[in-house]
Design an enzyme around this catalytic site. Structure first.
Site, PDB file in Angstrom:
ATOM      1  N   HIS A  33       3.955 -24.670  23.100  1.00  0.00           N
ATOM      2  CA  HIS A  33       3.054 -23.608  22.633  1.00  0.00           C
ATOM      3  C   HIS A  33       3.480 -22.219  23.098  1.00  0.00           C
ATOM      4  O   HIS A  33       3.092 -21.217  22.486  1.00  0.00           O
ATOM      5  CB  HIS A  33       1.609 -23.898  23.061  1.00  0.00           C
ATOM      6  N   HIS A  90       3.893 -24.990  33.556  1.00  0.00           N
ATOM      7  CA  HIS A  90       2.640 -24.668  32.862  1.00  0.00           C
ATOM      8  C   HIS A  90       2.428 -25.519  31.613  1.00  0.00           C
ATOM      9  O   HIS A  90       1.393 -26.200  31.501  1.00  0.00           O
ATOM     10  CB  HIS A  90       2.604 -23.176  32.524  1.00  0.00           C
ATOM     11  N   GLU A 127       5.988 -17.870  21.404  1.00  0.00           N
ATOM     12  CA  GLU A 127       5.373 -16.646  21.903  1.00  0.00           C
ATOM     13  C   GLU A 127       6.257 -15.915  22.910  1.00  0.00           C
ATOM     14  O   GLU A 127       6.341 -14.685  22.904  1.00  0.00           O
ATOM     15  CB  GLU A 127       4.031 -17.003  22.557  1.00  0.00           C
ATOM     16  N   ASP A 128       6.934 -16.671  23.788  1.00  0.00           N
ATOM     17  CA  ASP A 128       7.656 -16.044  24.901  1.00  0.00           C
ATOM     18  C   ASP A 128       9.179 -16.084  24.764  1.00  0.00           C
ATOM     19  O   ASP A 128       9.888 -15.580  25.626  1.00  0.00           O
ATOM     20  CB  ASP A 128       7.265 -16.725  26.225  1.00  0.00           C
ATOM     21  N   ASP A 134     -32.748 -30.183  39.222  1.00  0.00           N
ATOM     22  CA  ASP A 134     -31.547 -30.970  38.901  1.00  0.00           C
ATOM     23  C   ASP A 134     -30.350 -30.574  39.755  1.00  0.00           C
ATOM     24  O   ASP A 134     -29.203 -30.719  39.336  1.00  0.00           O
ATOM     25  CB  ASP A 134     -31.206 -30.847  37.412  1.00  0.00           C
ATOM     26  N   ASP A 149      -4.862 -24.814  27.782  1.00  0.00           N
ATOM     27  CA  ASP A 149      -3.976 -23.731  28.229  1.00  0.00           C
ATOM     28  C   ASP A 149      -4.743 -22.754  29.122  1.00  0.00           C
ATOM     29  O   ASP A 149      -4.290 -22.368  30.199  1.00  0.00           O
ATOM     30  CB  ASP A 149      -3.429 -23.013  26.986  1.00  0.00           C
TER      31      ASP A 149
END
Length: 733
Positions: free
Chosen positions: A89, A65, A93-94, A276, A156
């Site tokens: 990132h 990821h 957090e994890d 369009d 993300d």
């Protein structure tokens, strides 16, 4: 997408991720040959170690990821700092890795981007109140100092949406709704057309699957016809451009699913009626050739009236620029978009485009609208920038500088002006929450009620039934709503008290004068109330309670009998002495229309004859007189009914204390020069204090002056002394 708890990752799966990282480094090497690939490798190895036991719900290593997020950013040619933050990132957090470790290993810039992305991730952006999505969009842009944080978060979210099929239906719906309500519009505001379009289409698929697949089927059935038509049109344009000598790249596209769905619904048209639905994009080298190309297109096919738009002369707010025209070929309408290479990059990548820097500055002076200023500066800067990182790393996304976006514990977004306090927040939630507020928690920590709120704060107001607002709150609340609600409450409750006091004062005067109040007709009381400017008798009672009028005077008018106080006749000298001792009725100030009310100059500002003054009715102490420039006036005079007109009397022999603060250079003779000016103007010096530091002196002097004119002569004289930097009048706030 959150990591799953599968412990084992196959070697083949890990080799696949490693291969994708090699492809990432190759991409960076091509797009940004000067960037630090060693830093990128270290970030990858660190992330691989931290995520080594984690997998996604798809069964892939979780590491895949962040690598794919980095690929999305690399395609936009973002700098290595951004790519490192993308790889890392989810680490904070994890996993249990603290942000300080990221800063130590990869530098403060990477850590700052990781922190920003993590901060956004911790917010339940949609919560129960999707209708406030626009406020959340604004908050996302306002809460970060570096636009790269938002770009990383968009990348993300894009990869999570691409792999949304592995989640259960409920999560798919929630994430898709959040994406289409919040992330796609943010991408649009930042001009990132490609990401916005894909986010919308992926969300559409999960939110309205029946409509999505029906539309997909219709387009698939017409795909061969569309391909043939667009191919013919492209060939015609290419041939004509070569003939006219205009360099051009010609592309074709079918309108995106979600955009087509919205237009079909809004205009209630079939696919064949959408002008369009099919579009040709002509990309040339200069603005001049954009307009030349427009002429060429209109020579080949007739334009549809009213369908021409010039976004080059007037760019959209997100900086999008192009010429749009709709023409008809073989009975089929299609749109032609004409732009330069730079415009094309900005249209697709927005703030992440490869921009060039322009040395010139913007000439706009619209400081009152920072959003417009920011956009205009952006338009200037994008003209000639060599490195996107140079632009992105210094850009502050403060599109909404006057607003702060906060949350209740239930996820409701509360928009407040900058500088707002917790009391402002409480009243914004509900009036009763404000009235009963006794404390507050910000992000779980108890803080003072004076605390100023910040973007992204989650605020819990602690209330207690029966608690009452404090007048002190008026000194620090920021919003007009909070101030108004507090004043209303104080006025209502103090007015009831004042009415009771007013009735008792009348009863007391009546007993002393041996008058029965009940014998005075209600019509008489109403007439007296009207004479005093009151609409109702209760208003007159309240004014009496506030001390605005004399109970003896009111009773005299109502009864028709002149009343005097024997004690005043016998002891006038004693009363005058007491008033002088209390600083009351010194003869300098008069209350218009009244001569028996006690008046005193407020000690916080000590007004002197000549100052603009205003009276404030106090309870039990008479009329307090403040200078209109007194810092306390705005907080005290919130109740219009307590204001009363006062004026200076004529000539008086009294003197009045004034304090001055003087900032000078520290040199011999300065004190003598100042005291000479003061004595030459006839003022008496009470106290004189001085102190010096860094070749400067600070002098505080207390004077007795007769009026403002004398004070102004002293101020003017002191200012003319060589070496005096500043002189000001000091208030006792």
């Amino acid at each position: 997408m959150e990591p799953a708890s599968k412990p084992a990752i196959s070697q083949a799966a890990r080799r696949t991720v490693d291969l994708r990282f090699v492809e990432l480094t190759d991409k960076v090497r091509r797009n940004r040959p000067g960037d630090d690939l060693d830093l990128l490798r270290r970030a990858y190895d660190f992330a691989a170690e931290q995520h080594k036991t984690q997998t996604r719900l798809s069964g892939e290593p979780f590491l895949s990821h962040p690598v794919e997020v980095a690929h999305i950013l690399a395609d936009m040619k973002l700098d290595v700092t951004s790519l490192c933050a993308a790889l890392l990132h989810d680490v904070v957090e994890d996993t249990k890795i603290p942000l300080e470790t990221i800063s130590e290993h990869f530098g403060a810039d990477v850590a700052r981007l990781v922190e920003g992305a993590t901060k956004i991730s911790r917010l339940d952006l949609l919560a129960p109140e999707a209708r406030q999505a626009e406020n959340v969009r604004k908050m996302l842009l306002a809460m970060v100092n570096d636009v790269r944080v938002v770009v990383i978060k968009l990348a993300d979210r894009l990869h999570n949406m691409r792999t949304l099929e592995y989640l259960d239906s409920e999560k798919q719906q929630r994430i898709a709704r959040e994406t289409i309500d919040i992330y796609a519009p943010v991408a649009n505001r930042l001009g990132m057309g490609l990401i916005r379009g894909e986010l919308e289409d992926l969300s559409f698929r999960y939110l309205e699957p029946e409509a999505f697949f029906e539309l997909q089927k219709k387009l698939a059935n017409k795909q061969k016809v569309f391909d043939k038509f667009l191919s013919e049109v492209q060939d015609s344009i290419r041939d004509k451009m070569v003939e006219t000598g205009i360099p051009a790249e010609v592309q074709a596209r079918v309108k995106r699913f979600y955009s087509l769905h919205l237009k079909s619904q809004k205009q209630q048209r079939t696919l064949d009626q959408v002008f369009d639905l099919l579009a040709i994009r002509v990309i040339t080298d200069t603005v001049k050739n954009c307009y030349a190309t427009l002429g060429v297109i209109h020579q080949i096919w007739p334009p549809v009236p009213g369908r021409f738009k010039d976004y080059i002369a007037m760019p959209r707010p997100n900086l999008y620029q192009s010429l749009h025209t709709t023409v008809i070929h073989g009975g089929q309408a299609f749109e032609v978009q004409i732009r330069t290479q730079d415009m094309h990059r900005i249209a697709e990548q927005g703030v992440a485009a490869h921009w060039k820097y322009k040395d010139g500055r913007t000439e706009t002076s619209s400081a009152d609208d920072q959003r417009i200023v920011w956009m205009r500066q952006l338009i200037e800067w994008v003209q000639e920038m060599q490195e996107p990182s140079e632009f992105l790393s210094t850009l502050r996304v403060d599109l909404y500088p006057e607003e702060v976006y906060t949350f209740t514990p239930m996820g409701r977004v509360v928009v407040l002006p900058r500088g707002a306090t917790l009391i402002d927040f409480a009243y914004a939630v509900h009036t009763e929450v404000g009235h009963q507020c006794t404390g507050a928690k910000v992000n779980g920590a108890i803080v003072p009620l004076r605390h100023s709120v910040a973007n992204g704060d989650v605020i819990e107001i602690i209330t207690q039934k029966g608690h009452e607002p404090s007048r002190d709150w008026l000194s620090f609340v920021h919003t007009s709503r909070a101030r108004s609600k507090i004043r209303q409450w104080i006025n209502l409750h103090e007015r009831e008290q004042a009415k009771d006091v007013g009735k008792r004062l009348l009863e007391k005067e009546a007993r002393q004068a041996d008058i029965t109040l009940k014998k005075i007709a209600p019509e008489t009381w109403q007439r007296v109330a009207s004479e005093y400017g009151c609409g109702r008798i209760d208003d007159l009672y309240a004014d009496l309670g506030y001390g605005k009028w004399s109970a003896r005077q009111v009773l005299a008018k109502a009864s028709g009998q002149p009343l005097t106080d024997p004690a005043e006749d016998k002891q006038p000298k004693i009363v005058d002495t007491v008033k002088r001792m209390l600083g009351m009725n010194d003869g300098a100030i008069l209350v218009r229309g009244h001569d028996d009310l006690m008046v005193y100059r407020s000690k916080c500002c000590n007004p002197i004859p000549g100052d603009d003054v205003i009276g404030y009715v106090t309870r039990g102490r008479g009329i307090a007189v403040h200078g209109k420039n007194c810092p306390n006036v705005q907080n005290l005079l919130y109740d219009a009914e307590r204001r009363i007109a006062v004026e200076w009397a004529g000539q008086t022999q009294a003197t009045f204390p004034v304090r001055l603060r003087i900032l000078t250079e520290d040199r011999p003779g300065m004190l003598a020069s100042i005291t000479t000016v003061i004595s030459d103007n006839g003022a008496n010096i009470r106290t004189f204090e001085s102190g010096g530091q860094d070749l400067r002196a600070r002098i505080e002097v207390a004077l007795d002056v007769q009026d403002r004119k004398q004070l102004e002569r002293i101020l003017s004289g002191v200012k003319r002394i060589p070496g005096v930097f500043d002189i000001e009048r000091v208030y006792n706030v």
